[in-house]
Design a protein around this motif. Structure first.
Motif, PDB file in Angstrom:
ATOM      1  N   CYS A 114       1.706  -1.804   9.313  1.00  0.00           N
ATOM      2  CA  CYS A 114       0.266  -1.539   9.170  1.00  0.00           C
ATOM      3  C   CYS A 114      -0.440  -2.864   8.906  1.00  0.00           C
ATOM      4  O   CYS A 114       0.065  -3.709   8.166  1.00  0.00           O
ATOM      5  CB  CYS A 114       0.000  -0.570   8.023  1.00  0.00           C
ATOM      6  N   ALA A 117      -2.777  -3.824   4.887  1.00  0.00           N
ATOM      7  CA  ALA A 117      -2.300  -4.580   3.714  1.00  0.00           C
ATOM      8  C   ALA A 117      -2.821  -4.085   2.370  1.00  0.00           C
ATOM      9  O   ALA A 117      -3.235  -4.892   1.520  1.00  0.00           O
ATOM     10  CB  ALA A 117      -2.635  -6.061   3.907  1.00  0.00           C
ATOM     11  N   CYS A 118      -2.819  -2.779   2.161  1.00  0.00           N
ATOM     12  CA  CYS A 118      -3.186  -2.279   0.831  1.00  0.00           C
ATOM     13  C   CYS A 118      -2.146  -2.797  -0.169  1.00  0.00           C
ATOM     14  O   CYS A 118      -0.953  -2.796   0.110  1.00  0.00           O
ATOM     15  CB  CYS A 118      -3.231  -0.755   0.825  1.00  0.00           C
ATOM     16  N   CYS A 121       1.155  -0.767  -1.299  1.00  0.00           N
ATOM     17  CA  CYS A 121       1.828  -0.004  -0.247  1.00  0.00           C
ATOM     18  C   CYS A 121       2.990  -0.796   0.359  1.00  0.00           C
ATOM     19  O   CYS A 121       2.809  -1.927   0.817  1.00  0.00           O
ATOM     20  CB  CYS A 121       0.798   0.357   0.824  1.00  0.00           C
ATOM     21  N   GLY A 124       2.275  -1.635   4.022  1.00  0.00           N
ATOM     22  CA  GLY A 124       1.316  -2.735   4.148  1.00  0.00           C
ATOM     23  C   GLY A 124       1.971  -4.085   3.904  1.00  0.00           C
ATOM     24  O   GLY A 124       1.589  -5.095   4.503  1.00  0.00           O
ATOM     25  N   GLY A 199       1.285   3.371   8.730  1.00  0.00           N
ATOM     26  CA  GLY A 199       0.165   3.048   9.620  1.00  0.00           C
ATOM     27  C   GLY A 199      -1.126   3.751   9.273  1.00  0.00           C
ATOM     28  O   GLY A 199      -1.163   4.696   8.482  1.00  0.00           O
ATOM     29  N   SER A 233      -7.653   5.207   5.341  1.00  0.00           N
ATOM     30  CA  SER A 233      -8.067   4.356   4.235  1.00  0.00           C
ATOM     31  C   SER A 233      -9.562   4.051   4.328  1.00  0.00           C
ATOM     32  O   SER A 233     -10.090   3.336   3.490  1.00  0.00           O
ATOM     33  CB  SER A 233      -7.251   3.068   4.238  1.00  0.00           C
TER      34      SER A 233
HETATM   35  S1  SF4 Z   1      -1.818   2.639   2.425  1.00  0.00           S
HETATM   36 FE1  SF4 Z   1      -1.966   3.269   4.594  1.00  0.00          FE
HETATM   37  S2  SF4 Z   1      -3.621   1.944   5.398  1.00  0.00           S
HETATM   38 FE2  SF4 Z   1      -2.943   0.966   3.477  1.00  0.00          FE
HETATM   39  S3  SF4 Z   1      -1.366  -0.533   4.109  1.00  0.00           S
HETATM   40 FE3  SF4 Z   1      -0.307   1.418   3.590  1.00  0.00          FE
HETATM   41  S4  SF4 Z   1      -0.084   2.482   5.570  1.00  0.00           S
HETATM   42 FE4  SF4 Z   1      -1.666   0.910   5.827  1.00  0.00          FE
END
Ligand code: SF4
Length: 396
Positions: A114, A117-118, A121, A124, A199, A233
């Motif tokens: 993904c 980059a949260c 996560c 991410g 993702g 998100s």
């Molecule tokens: S929480 Fe969702 S949008 Fe954010 S990095 Fe993870 S997979 Fe991606």
């Protein structure tokens, strides 16, 4: 994952019809083919005897079945099951099945890695590799269904007692979702699908939309819009598009009550700040199959779990009918963040409830099989970029 056959799994009736017409077939054959593929889980064109022999032969040539490669298949002690499917080039995507007494929820991935980059996560932290095709998204459902229906697998998903009535992301109160008393985990293993795996689905919009159409089709999986949830998100323009194109249930990864903190936890917030996101949610509710939006809020110790932040959340959500899922943070290697204490999560939830906001604390499922999104894939994925571990002091 399955080569050309995977592509075929990702065609809705709308996409299949012109392809069949190009083969000199009537377009209504599309619905028959969908039924064979998705309702009967059939991968052998020769047994599709109500299709013309010439069509069966063309399909066999164009869409040869290849054996799917499952890199990992883990069943947790609470019956949560997690697969890692091979998507080529050394990459895998995760798909998780969460059985409960009266529903079975499948969580599917839409991207390899993904880009968003949260900071909390595991996916991410691995960076972005590529979008999945609609076929690769639906193949997760197709394969999971067939593995769960397999006689050996079926025993693994039966629940002997009430282990797991708590809510899973976006799959809301049991009573809202269950239409009958039938125990779906033993007869129709997948009753709900949530786009909450690896993702951001709305950054892979066309493939997500095609997959949704297949899930909702009466000739394929026949799920109601209430039983399919897309989690985002906060890709604001695409929330608006989804409202027009295919308004299924919507979940929003919120995680912070103000822009200052959300900018750091969910970097996409810098592009679409909270006032725009809340506006998009209000607009979505005019089309949504449910009269509320589910908000997900990962509880991170010392970062977003103070009671004044609960108050700020109440005020942020005041104009939007909502349900809030409080998700205890699931630590993963490389992250220095910590899960909020259980007592603090309870206090946080009580503050929300006393202000009239429906808040549930999600029971953590499948901890013994690395069920945090992206954790299993992280063990095998060709990592395209790695970020340094997070320091909670930079987030508070
Ligand atoms: S929480 Fe969702 S949008 Fe954010 S990095 Fe993870 S997979 Fe991606």
């Amino acid at each position: 994952m399955l080569g050309e056959f995977t592509q075929l799994l990702g065609y809705s009736a709308h996409s299949l019809k012109p392809k069949l017409e190009a083969l000199g077939q009537k377009s209504f054959r599309a619905n028959q083919l969908l039924q064979w593929l998705h309702q009967r889980g059939c991968s052998d064109f020769e047994v599709m005897t109500d299709l013309a022999k010439s069509l069966r032969s063309s399909l066999s040539t164009r869409y040869p079945i290849a054996t799917p490669v499952i890199l990992k298949d883990h069943v947790a002690s609470d019956a949560t099951r997690k697969w890692l499917f091979d998507v080529g080039a050394g990459n895998g995507v995760e798909c998780v099945f969460i059985p409960e007494r009266r529903r079975g929820t499948l969580c599917v991935s839409t991207q390899v890695g993904c880009a968003l980059a949260c900071s909390f996560c595991a996916t991410g932290a691995q960076g972005f590799n590529r979008n999945l095709t609609a076929g690769e998204i639906i193949a997760q459902v197709w394969l999971a269904r067939s593995l769960l229906l397999d006689s050996t697998s079926a025993s693994a998903i039966r629940l002997p007692d009430r282990s797991g009535a708590d809510s899973f992301q976006g799959a809301d109160d049991l009573a809202d979702l269950v239409d009958t008393d039938e125990d779906v985990t033993t007869v129709k293993p997948i009753s709900n699908v949530v786009f909450m795996g690896m993702g951001e689905p709305l950054q892979n919009y066309e493939a997500t939309l095609e997959a949704l159409q297949i899930l909702l089709s009466d000739h394929a999986y026949g799920l109601s819009r209430r039983r399919v949830t897309v989690s985002t998100s906060g890709v604001v323009p695409m929330i608006d598009r989804l409202a027009q194109d295919c308004p299924v249930a919507l979940a929003v990864s919120l995680h912070a009550p103000d822009d200052l903190l959300r900018d750091r936890l969910v970097p996409l917030n810098r592009k679409y700040p909270l006032d725009q996101l809340m506006g998009a949610c209000e607009g979505y509710l005019k089309h949504a199959p449910r009269d509320f939006i589910t908000f997900e809020y990962t509880m991170i110790k010392g970062v977003n779990d103070r009671l004044d932040q609960a108050e700020a959340l109440v005020s942020l959500l005041s104009r939007i009918p909502s349900k809030l899922n409080l998700i205890p943070f699931n630590p993963f290697p490389g992250s220095n963040l910590q899960r909020s204490d259980a007592s603090q999560i309870r206090r946080f939830a009580e503050r929300l409830l006393s202000a009239g906001i429906t808040a549930t604390i999600r029971k953590t499922r499948g901890e013994d099989i690395d069920a945090a999104c992206g954790q299993l894939a992280g063990e095998v994925i060709n990592i395209t970029k790695k970020r340094p571990s997070m320091d909670p002091r930079r987030l508070s």
